[in-house]
Design a protein around this motif. Sequence first.
Motif, PDB file in Angstrom:
ATOM      1  N   THR A 177      10.552  21.221  -5.207  1.00  0.00           N
ATOM      2  CA  THR A 177      11.041  20.764  -3.901  1.00  0.00           C
ATOM      3  C   THR A 177      10.245  19.584  -3.378  1.00  0.00           C
ATOM      4  O   THR A 177      10.736  18.838  -2.530  1.00  0.00           O
ATOM      5  N   GLY A 178       9.036  19.381  -3.892  1.00  0.00           N
ATOM      6  CA  GLY A 178       8.226  18.262  -3.438  1.00  0.00           C
ATOM      7  C   GLY A 178       8.785  16.919  -3.851  1.00  0.00           C
ATOM      8  O   GLY A 178       8.449  15.883  -3.255  1.00  0.00           O
ATOM      9  N   ARG A 179       9.649  16.904  -4.856  1.00  0.00           N
ATOM     10  CA  ARG A 179      10.189  15.625  -5.340  1.00  0.00           C
ATOM     11  C   ARG A 179      11.024  14.922  -4.270  1.00  0.00           C
ATOM     12  O   ARG A 179      11.150  13.696  -4.280  1.00  0.00           O
ATOM     13  N   ALA A 180      11.626  15.675  -3.366  1.00  0.00           N
ATOM     14  CA  ALA A 180      12.453  15.068  -2.327  1.00  0.00           C
ATOM     15  C   ALA A 180      11.621  14.172  -1.412  1.00  0.00           C
ATOM     16  O   ALA A 180      12.130  13.180  -0.869  1.00  0.00           O
ATOM     17  N   SER A 181      10.348  14.488  -1.239  1.00  0.00           N
ATOM     18  CA  SER A 181       9.492  13.667  -0.389  1.00  0.00           C
ATOM     19  C   SER A 181       9.348  12.259  -0.934  1.00  0.00           C
ATOM     20  O   SER A 181       9.301  11.293  -0.175  1.00  0.00           O
ATOM     21  N   ALA A 182       9.236  12.130  -2.250  1.00  0.00           N
ATOM     22  CA  ALA A 182       9.082  10.800  -2.851  1.00  0.00           C
ATOM     23  C   ALA A 182      10.283   9.923  -2.549  1.00  0.00           C
ATOM     24  O   ALA A 182      10.145   8.726  -2.258  1.00  0.00           O
ATOM     25  N   ALA A 183      11.485  10.500  -2.591  1.00  0.00           N
ATOM     26  CA  ALA A 183      12.697   9.735  -2.281  1.00  0.00           C
ATOM     27  C   ALA A 183      12.712   9.314  -0.818  1.00  0.00           C
ATOM     28  O   ALA A 183      13.106   8.180  -0.492  1.00  0.00           O
TER      29      ALA A 183
ATOM     30  N   ARG B  98       1.666   6.835  -6.933  1.00  0.00           N
ATOM     31  CA  ARG B  98       0.650   7.844  -7.260  1.00  0.00           C
ATOM     32  C   ARG B  98       1.149   9.237  -6.923  1.00  0.00           C
ATOM     33  O   ARG B  98       0.864  10.209  -7.644  1.00  0.00           O
ATOM     34  N   PHE B  99       1.889   9.338  -5.836  1.00  0.00           N
ATOM     35  CA  PHE B  99       2.448  10.620  -5.415  1.00  0.00           C
ATOM     36  C   PHE B  99       3.409  11.151  -6.479  1.00  0.00           C
ATOM     37  O   PHE B  99       3.326  12.317  -6.887  1.00  0.00           O
ATOM     38  N   ARG B 100       4.314  10.308  -6.947  1.00  0.00           N
ATOM     39  CA  ARG B 100       5.265  10.724  -7.985  1.00  0.00           C
ATOM     40  C   ARG B 100       4.543  11.144  -9.264  1.00  0.00           C
ATOM     41  O   ARG B 100       4.888  12.148  -9.889  1.00  0.00           O
ATOM     42  N   ALA B 101       3.555  10.346  -9.657  1.00  0.00           N
ATOM     43  CA  ALA B 101       2.817  10.652 -10.884  1.00  0.00           C
ATOM     44  C   ALA B 101       2.098  11.993 -10.765  1.00  0.00           C
ATOM     45  O   ALA B 101       2.067  12.786 -11.717  1.00  0.00           O
ATOM     46  N   ALA B 102       1.534  12.260  -9.587  1.00  0.00           N
ATOM     47  CA  ALA B 102       0.827  13.527  -9.375  1.00  0.00           C
ATOM     48  C   ALA B 102       1.790  14.706  -9.432  1.00  0.00           C
ATOM     49  O   ALA B 102       1.469  15.760  -9.996  1.00  0.00           O
TER      50      ALA B 102
ATOM     51  N   ALA C 276       0.832  -1.205   0.000  1.00  0.00           N
ATOM     52  CA  ALA C 276       0.000   0.000   0.000  1.00  0.00           C
ATOM     53  C   ALA C 276       0.870   1.260   0.000  1.00  0.00           C
ATOM     54  O   ALA C 276       0.562   2.248  -0.687  1.00  0.00           O
ATOM     55  N   MET C 277       1.959   1.247   0.764  1.00  0.00           N
ATOM     56  CA  MET C 277       2.862   2.395   0.798  1.00  0.00           C
ATOM     57  C   MET C 277       3.531   2.612  -0.555  1.00  0.00           C
ATOM     58  O   MET C 277       3.642   3.738  -1.032  1.00  0.00           O
ATOM     59  N   ARG C 278       3.980   1.527  -1.180  1.00  0.00           N
ATOM     60  CA  ARG C 278       4.621   1.648  -2.502  1.00  0.00           C
ATOM     61  C   ARG C 278       3.637   2.186  -3.532  1.00  0.00           C
ATOM     62  O   ARG C 278       3.982   3.054  -4.347  1.00  0.00           O
ATOM     63  N   GLY C 279       2.410   1.688  -3.486  1.00  0.00           N
ATOM     64  CA  GLY C 279       1.401   2.163  -4.432  1.00  0.00           C
ATOM     65  C   GLY C 279       1.085   3.633  -4.231  1.00  0.00           C
ATOM     66  O   GLY C 279       0.952   4.395  -5.204  1.00  0.00           O
ATOM     67  N   ALA C 280       0.971   4.058  -2.985  1.00  0.00           N
ATOM     68  CA  ALA C 280       0.692   5.469  -2.690  1.00  0.00           C
ATOM     69  C   ALA C 280       1.832   6.352  -3.188  1.00  0.00           C
ATOM     70  O   ALA C 280       1.598   7.445  -3.721  1.00  0.00           O
TER      71      ALA C 280
ATOM     72  N   VAL D  70      -1.607  19.082  -7.699  1.00  0.00           N
ATOM     73  CA  VAL D  70      -1.359  19.245  -6.265  1.00  0.00           C
ATOM     74  C   VAL D  70      -2.380  18.484  -5.430  1.00  0.00           C
ATOM     75  O   VAL D  70      -2.037  17.857  -4.423  1.00  0.00           O
ATOM     76  N   ASP D  71      -3.649  18.515  -5.833  1.00  0.00           N
ATOM     77  CA  ASP D  71      -4.673  17.810  -5.071  1.00  0.00           C
ATOM     78  C   ASP D  71      -4.388  16.309  -5.019  1.00  0.00           C
ATOM     79  O   ASP D  71      -4.507  15.672  -3.968  1.00  0.00           O
ATOM     80  N   ALA D  72      -4.015  15.732  -6.164  1.00  0.00           N
ATOM     81  CA  ALA D  72      -3.708  14.304  -6.204  1.00  0.00           C
ATOM     82  C   ALA D  72      -2.456  13.992  -5.399  1.00  0.00           C
ATOM     83  O   ALA D  72      -2.359  12.941  -4.761  1.00  0.00           O
ATOM     84  N   ALA D  73      -1.476  14.906  -5.421  1.00  0.00           N
ATOM     85  CA  ALA D  73      -0.248  14.701  -4.640  1.00  0.00           C
ATOM     86  C   ALA D  73      -0.560  14.693  -3.155  1.00  0.00           C
ATOM     87  O   ALA D  73      -0.053  13.844  -2.402  1.00  0.00           O
ATOM     88  N   LEU D  74      -1.389  15.618  -2.702  1.00  0.00           N
ATOM     89  CA  LEU D  74      -1.766  15.661  -1.287  1.00  0.00           C
ATOM     90  C   LEU D  74      -2.519  14.397  -0.883  1.00  0.00           C
ATOM     91  O   LEU D  74      -2.279  13.832   0.194  1.00  0.00           O
ATOM     92  N   ALA D  75      -3.418  13.938  -1.751  1.00  0.00           N
ATOM     93  CA  ALA D  75      -4.188  12.729  -1.445  1.00  0.00           C
ATOM     94  C   ALA D  75      -3.273  11.516  -1.353  1.00  0.00           C
ATOM     95  O   ALA D  75      -3.415  10.688  -0.443  1.00  0.00           O
ATOM     96  N   ALA D  76      -2.331  11.404  -2.285  1.00  0.00           N
ATOM     97  CA  ALA D  76      -1.412  10.269  -2.268  1.00  0.00           C
ATOM     98  C   ALA D  76      -0.477  10.331  -1.067  1.00  0.00           C
ATOM     99  O   ALA D  76      -0.148   9.305  -0.456  1.00  0.00           O
ATOM    100  N   ASP D  77      -0.042  11.530  -0.720  1.00  0.00           N
ATOM    101  CA  ASP D  77       0.808  11.700   0.465  1.00  0.00           C
ATOM    102  C   ASP D  77       0.042  11.293   1.718  1.00  0.00           C
ATOM    103  O   ASP D  77       0.589  10.619   2.610  1.00  0.00           O
ATOM    104  N   ASP D  78      -1.216  11.691   1.802  1.00  0.00           N
ATOM    105  CA  ASP D  78      -2.068  11.265   2.922  1.00  0.00           C
ATOM    106  C   ASP D  78      -2.140   9.743   2.993  1.00  0.00           C
ATOM    107  O   ASP D  78      -2.027   9.143   4.061  1.00  0.00           O
TER     108      ASP D  78
END
Length: 225
Positions: free
Chosen positions: A177-183, A121-125, A114-118, A131-139
């Motif tokens: 700067t949000g890309r660092a979160s995905a890593a 989705r976060f990277r794709a967003a 589930a974490m990998r899938g989220a 931004v809305d999809a990124a926030l949802a995936a981060d959640d």
Amino acid sequence: MPVPESQGVVARSLLRDDAYRALRDAIVDGTLAPGERLNDPDLVAWLGISRTPIREALARLEQSGLVQTKPGRFTIVSPLNVREARNAQLVAAAMHELAVREAVPLMSEHELKAMRGANRRFRAALRANDVDAALAADDDFHEVAVEACANPMIRSVLEQVTPMLRRIERIRFASLTGRASAALHDKIVTLSAAGDAEAAALTARENWLTLEPVLAETGAIDEPQ
């Protein structure tokens, strides 16, 4: 007060929790701007519900730092406040650190998947500048550990402080700067899969503290309200 033109968009059976979520989301996404006055008649027309659940929701939003009220005078959307956001950031970082530390020994492959899938989705967003999809995936990503740790006090505290941070995260996820979160998410998953609860927890804390540069660049006020 300019609010969305559609009226009665929420069922009349709406409870105060639903009113809270609707108003919270409108503040976080900027529909209701910092400093904007929130007038009861406008909110009643927009949400299609009575004044009572709206006032209850506003009281809860005030506790979360999203609105400010002068009884008998006005209610406004709180301006972004760096000091208060930093306080919320520190608390959120500590709670997510604790959640991951407690969750890792309990995680199965289902949670890791589930974490990998989220995070995918976060990277794709982020690539799509959605931004809305990124926030949802981060959640969704962070929710896995919060759910797995089965500590209701962690969830309660996070529900209090996260809405304020979401306003900052919208700024962050709209930039590179949000890309660092995905890593960092990838690192949390790798450490969790290896059973290294301590290192995974510290990485979760690091992830939330990366909001600091965004706070410094917002131009928000730096005094308590």
